[in-house]
Scaffold this motif. Structure first.
Motif, short mmCIF file in Angstrom:
data_model
loop_
_atom_site.label_atom_id
_atom_site.label_comp_id
_atom_site.label_asym_id
_atom_site.label_seq_id
_atom_site.Cartn_x
_atom_site.Cartn_y
_atom_site.Cartn_z
N ILE A 7 0.55 -1.11 0.13
CA ILE A 7 0.01 0.04 0.01
C ILE A 7 0.96 1.30 0.18
O ILE A 7 1.88 1.26 0.57
CB ILE A 7 -0.77 0.25 1.24
N ILE A 8 0.41 2.41 -0.55
CA ILE A 8 0.95 3.41 -0.49
C ILE A 8 0.21 4.54 0.12
O ILE A 8 -0.86 4.72 -0.31
CB ILE A 8 1.35 4.06 -2.16
N THR A 9 0.68 5.16 1.31
CA THR A 9 -0.24 5.86 2.06
C THR A 9 0.02 7.50 1.63
O THR A 9 0.84 7.70 0.69
CB THR A 9 0.68 5.93 3.36
N LEU A 10 -0.87 8.17 2.04
CA LEU A 10 -1.09 9.65 1.85
C LEU A 10 0.05 10.48 1.80
O LEU A 10 0.15 11.51 0.94
CB LEU A 10 -2.33 10.46 2.56
N ASP A 11 1.21 9.81 2.54
CA ASP A 11 2.37 10.64 2.46
C ASP A 11 3.43 9.91 1.44
O ASP A 11 4.60 10.16 1.40
CB ASP A 11 3.10 10.70 3.84
N GLU A 12 2.75 9.39 0.56
CA GLU A 12 3.65 8.67 -0.63
C GLU A 12 4.77 7.65 -0.39
O GLU A 12 5.75 7.60 -1.07
CB GLU A 12 4.17 10.00 -1.40
N LYS A 13 4.47 7.03 0.92
CA LYS A 13 5.34 5.86 1.32
C LYS A 13 4.89 4.67 1.07
O LYS A 13 3.68 4.37 1.03
CB LYS A 13 5.69 5.92 2.85
N GLU A 14 5.43 3.49 0.40
CA GLU A 14 5.28 2.35 0.16
C GLU A 14 5.61 1.23 1.33
O GLU A 14 6.55 1.40 1.71
CB GLU A 14 5.57 1.85 -1.10
N PHE A 15 4.51 0.43 1.57
CA PHE A 15 4.68 -0.54 2.84
C PHE A 15 4.43 -1.79 2.18
O PHE A 15 3.43 -2.13 1.47
CB PHE A 15 4.01 -0.16 4.05
N VAL A 16 5.31 -2.84 2.62
CA VAL A 16 4.98 -4.24 2.28
C VAL A 16 4.27 -4.80 3.75
O VAL A 16 4.92 -4.91 4.60
CB VAL A 16 6.16 -4.86 1.91
N LEU A 17 3.12 -5.40 3.42
CA LEU A 17 2.56 -5.76 4.72
C LEU A 17 2.35 -7.31 5.08
O LEU A 17 2.71 -7.96 3.90
CB LEU A 17 0.98 -5.13 4.57
N ASN A 18 1.87 -7.86 6.03
CA ASN A 18 1.64 -9.21 6.44
C ASN A 18 0.36 -9.34 7.29
O ASN A 18 -0.07 -8.20 7.56
CB ASN A 18 2.77 -9.61 7.20
N PRO A 19 -0.12 -10.41 7.59
CA PRO A 19 -1.35 -10.54 8.25
C PRO A 19 -1.22 -10.19 9.82
O PRO A 19 -2.37 -10.02 10.22
CB PRO A 19 -1.43 -12.09 8.38
N ASN A 20 -0.22 -9.57 10.37
CA ASN A 20 -0.23 -8.84 11.66
C ASN A 20 -0.83 -7.28 11.13
O ASN A 20 -1.27 -6.84 12.35
CB ASN A 20 1.15 -8.70 12.24
N HIS A 21 -1.09 -6.92 10.08
CA HIS A 21 -1.56 -5.52 9.98
C HIS A 21 -2.96 -5.37 9.30
O HIS A 21 -3.19 -6.34 8.75
CB HIS A 21 -0.63 -4.83 8.77
N LEU A 22 -3.57 -4.60 9.70
CA LEU A 22 -5.01 -4.34 9.44
C LEU A 22 -5.34 -3.52 8.54
O LEU A 22 -4.46 -2.20 8.47
CB LEU A 22 -5.81 -4.01 10.91
N VAL A 23 -6.09 -3.73 7.43
CA VAL A 23 -6.10 -2.82 6.32
C VAL A 23 -7.66 -2.62 6.09
O VAL A 23 -8.49 -3.52 6.45
CB VAL A 23 -5.46 -3.16 4.95
#
Length: 807
Positions: free
Chosen positions: A304-320
């Motif tokens: 996901i790319i957040t509003l501050d234009e940073k990209e993150f690689v997620l895993n099942p510990n993260h809620l989306v």
């Protein structure tokens, strides 16, 4: 948390109370005001001025003005602003006034300055006409203050009156510390509830009414597949959205608490987060695919790319938060760049939710991404506020004409009620917790003010706990609520029934630790304290073998980050890092020591508490430091304990192979010292040689408190001789000292004062120079006797170590 008193005054009347008095009231009920200030605290002496005449100065952009400041006489002031005009009113800084100094861009503030009389192009100027920036205002704080020119004041402004009062620069701001157990107070309204209770004044609830139209968003669905970490999720559809600037009152309030105004939709979400403590999010419906929202755990490797234009690689510990295809927000932390509000947004889904505080806290730390929302969710948000915030949002949408509220609404929850819950307690038990008897009428008054709606029947107390008070669990919590409002000054100091008066003081262990610290400080050392954790990468960087005991480290279940994920089994890595950091920051020499615990497990995984072994770690670095500097500090520790250390060659993977030694006491290895090897020095960007040692203090406990043995001063003069000796490079200082000491019983002290390797001696040799002190016992030394001592010492050195005296 920043609290503007004018905003607080909307919910409870405080404008008739002195700021100092209000601070005391807040402190008395458990809320510390860390700082209080007025917006215009840095400026003074600025009044409303009327420009009566304004004439251009030839061949310049300047004007010479006659200004009425209500002082009985007019002031001549030169001004270069393009909007200066006769008949208008502006802020005037008279001589002696303090204003903000701005950079050449006329926007950036660079401190303050005092106004003085002066001359411009030969014209006297007795003050300064001010812009908004020069008096600390911007467009959000006061309309017109953002113009790059003078701040135009209203026509009805009273000439000579204080500009602070006119522009709101006299606004008081409280920075209030909110304790971890009171997340319900991390908002203006939440704190207003407490202020209303302590002042015993009415509480005004923000307007929550709104009108729904018959419009529906056809086929829109909301689902929550991770209710264990999202117990309530509310969504409401708003259409005919009109993106525009927020009204001045809202922009001002947001500016007072540190938020920049963006647009009415975004500002409403930020405003309610500050007002009610509930983070909100608004999704542009044009970005939502599949006409749905699904709250779920992220898939492994999902991005996901957040509003501050940073990209993150997620895993099942993260809620989306997802639409029908992709994640559109990192739940509780930040929205996605692919769903933000645009200038042409016409349809919006508003979100108000409760997320598990531990999940948001862990995700925020793991991803290194924080926001105002994540900080609030990490402390805790209650479901009462979640529901209330949505209503408040829809009310403001209508009030500001930002859109129309549809009937499409979803509230997915686990059945938790937002109604008050019943709690019963005994008044006698409440009073026993406090150690005093609080009159029943005072208990009822206090709990009524706190909105607990108490009922007292004899000793039985029944209260109705609002859903936002999740901290209330049992009668001790009731006791706390009562006493903080009743006043801690009513508590009578008494001993506990089993209390005893003791002498107090420190024990032998504490006294000895303090002696060691003081001795090391006297040796130019500075005490440092590091975390009790270290990184797995440290074990690799320092070259520990796979079966090394240092690798048997306890892993933290919930580490702050990977760099602090293991309980330390050695103090050396952190000390070496500290020496590296100091050198990188320009501190090119120093001596640091730390007394801390190493954590040694008896077995992994843990079945019982690990051994905590107290250890002393010392680090020295700089161009004037060497191996013997560190050895001297080790000897200092021995002097404190009245013991002698011996040294033997040793090896450590992170130390220089020829400058490493074990520290030995009474035949037992108690530590090591040595020079940090070149590979680690390069890794740590060290400019100068660094040395480190560790001493296992737990092995020296038996010497703590050991009394020194008194030796009378010698009756006769002591004799001192210096010897420069040539030997093989593999011979250690300790070996030489042992032979010298064993050669004569009159030797009191041996001190190494020089080491030499170079052209004047053989390539495979080194020179070490010692100073030897002989102390007589029963008779005075003769020169012949001392010469005989030296002769015997040299003979033993030759026979045992093949050492020659340097010629």
């Amino acid at each position: 948390m920043l609290v503007p008193l004018s905003w607080l005054n909307d919910y409870v009347k405080v404008d008739d109370i002195d700021a100092d008095e209000l601070e005391k009231k807040l402190f008395s009920c458990g809320f510390e005001v860390e700082e209080k200030y007025q917006i215009g605290k840095d400026i003074s002496g600025i009044v409303v001025g009327l420009v009566k005449t304004c004439e251009a100065i030839p061949d310049t952009h300047l004007h010479v003005c006659t200004v009425d400041v209500g002082a009985g006489e007019d002031y001549q002031i030169c001004c270069g602003a393009d909007n200066v005009e006769a008949g208008k009113k502006f802020p005037v800084a008279l001589p002696g006034a303090i204003v903000y100094a701005t950079a050449k861009d006329h926007v950036t503030i660079e401190g303050t300055m005092a106004i003085k009389k002066g001359k411009l192009r030969g014209y006297e100027s007795n003050g300064m006409l001010c812009s908004g920036v020069e008096i600390g205002l911007n467009e959000d704080l006061y309309p017109g203050a953002g113009y790059n020119g003078l701040l135009v004041l209203p026509d009805d402004a009273v000439v000579g009156s204080d500009v602070k009062e006119l522009t709101g620069l006299n606004e008081w701001i409280f920075d209030v510390s909110i304790t971890a157990n009171r997340p319900d107070c991390q908002s203006i309204f939440g704190l207003a509830r407490e202020v209303a209770a302590v002042l015993e004044r009415p509480l005004n609830t923000p307007a929550l009414d709104y009108t729904e139209t018959d419009v529906e968003k056809e086929g829109f669905k909301v689902s929550v597949s991770a209710q264990d970490i999202c117990p309530r999720y509310s969504a409401h559809y708003v259409y005919d959205v009109n993106i525009k600037e927020s009204p001045a009152w809202m922009r001002r309030r947001l500016a007072l608490v540190g938020n920049n105004a963006i647009s009415n939709i975004v500002d409403i979400t930020n405003y309610i987060m500050r007002e009610l403590g509930q983070p909100l999010h608004a999704f542009d419906c044009d970005y939502l695919e599949g006409n749905q929202i699904n709250v779920r755990r992220a898939n492994e490797g999902e991005k996901i790319i957040t509003l501050d234009e940073k990209e993150f690689v997620l895993n099942p510990n993260h809620l989306v938060i997802c639409d029908g295809v992709k994640p559109v927000a990192l739940a509780g932390i930040m929205g996605g760049l692919n769903s933000g509000i645009r200038d042409n947004t016409k349809e919006v889904i508003f979100e108000s939710a409760k997320f598990a505080r531990d999940n948001i806290r862990k995700s925020s730390r793991a991803l290194g991404q924080t926001s105002d929302a994540s900080q609030r969710f990490s402390k805790g948000v209650d479901e009462y506020s979640t529901v209330m915030a949505m209503k408040r949002t829809l009310h403001l949408i209508e009030e500001l004409g930002a859109g129309k509220v549809s009937k499409t609404h979803a509230d997915i929850n686990t059945g938790n009620s937002v109604e008050p819950r019943v709690m019963k307690a005994s008044i006698d038990r409440v009073n026993k917790v406090l150690g005093i008897k609080v009159p029943d009428e005072d208990i009822k008054r206090i709990l009524t003010n706190l909105d607990f709606k108490p009922e007292i029947n004899g000793d039985d107390l029944t209260i109705y706990v609002p859903a936002y008070r999740e901290d209330m669990e049992d009668y001790p919590d009731i006791a706390e609520e009562v006493i903080r409002m009743y006043g801690y000054d009513h508590v009578i100091p008494t001993f506990l029934p089993t209390a005893k008066v003791t002498i107090g003081g420190t024990n032998i262990h504490q006294k000895t630790s303090l002696k060691i610290k003081r001795a090391l400080c006297a040796a130019k050392g500075y005490e440092g304290i590091h975390y009790s954790f270290f990184s797995p990468s440290d074990l690799d960087e320092f070259g520990y073998a796979s079966d090394a005991p240092e690798r048997q480290a306890i892993r933290i279940m919930n580490p702050i980050n990977e760099e602090l994920s293991l309980m330390r089994t050695t103090l050396a890595p952190q000390m070496v890092h500290a020496m590296g950091r100091n050198q990188k920051r320009g501190n090119l020499s120093g001596r640091i020591f730390e007394i801390g615990n190493r954590f040694i497990p008896k077995a992994l995984p843990l079945t019982e508490y690990p051994d905590e072994r107290e250890t002393l770690c010392i680090g020295v670095f700089g161009k004037d430091e060497d191996f013997f500097s560190l050895k001297g500090m080790v000897e200092t520790v021995g002097d404190v304990l009245n013991i002698k250390f011996e040294y033997a060659p040793s090896n450590k993977p992170f130390l220089h192979p020829y400058q490493t030694a074990d520290i030995i006491c009474d035949g037992e290895v108690v530590g090591y010292l040595g020079r940090v090897n070149y590979e680690i020095m390069k890794e740590e960007d060290m400019r100068f040689a660094s040395y480190v040692c560790e001493i296992e203090l737990d092995k020296l406990y038996k010497y703590y408190g050991k009394a020194p043995v008194f030796k009378p001063l010698p009756k006769f003069a002591e004799e001192k001789r210096d010897l420069a000796l040539v030997m093989n490079k593999d011979i250690t200082c300790g070996q030489v000292e042992d032979v010298i000491r064993n050669s004569n019983s009159y030797i009191k002290n041996i001190e190494l004062f020089d080491v030499y390797e170079g052209n004047q001696i053989a390539e495979d040799k080194k020179s070490m120079a010692f100073s030897i002190l002989f102390t007589p016992k029963d008779e005075e030394f003769t020169t012949e006797a001392v010469d005989a001592f030296i002769k015997k010492i040299l003979k033993n050195l030759k026979n045992q170590l093949d050492i020659e005296i340097r010629s």
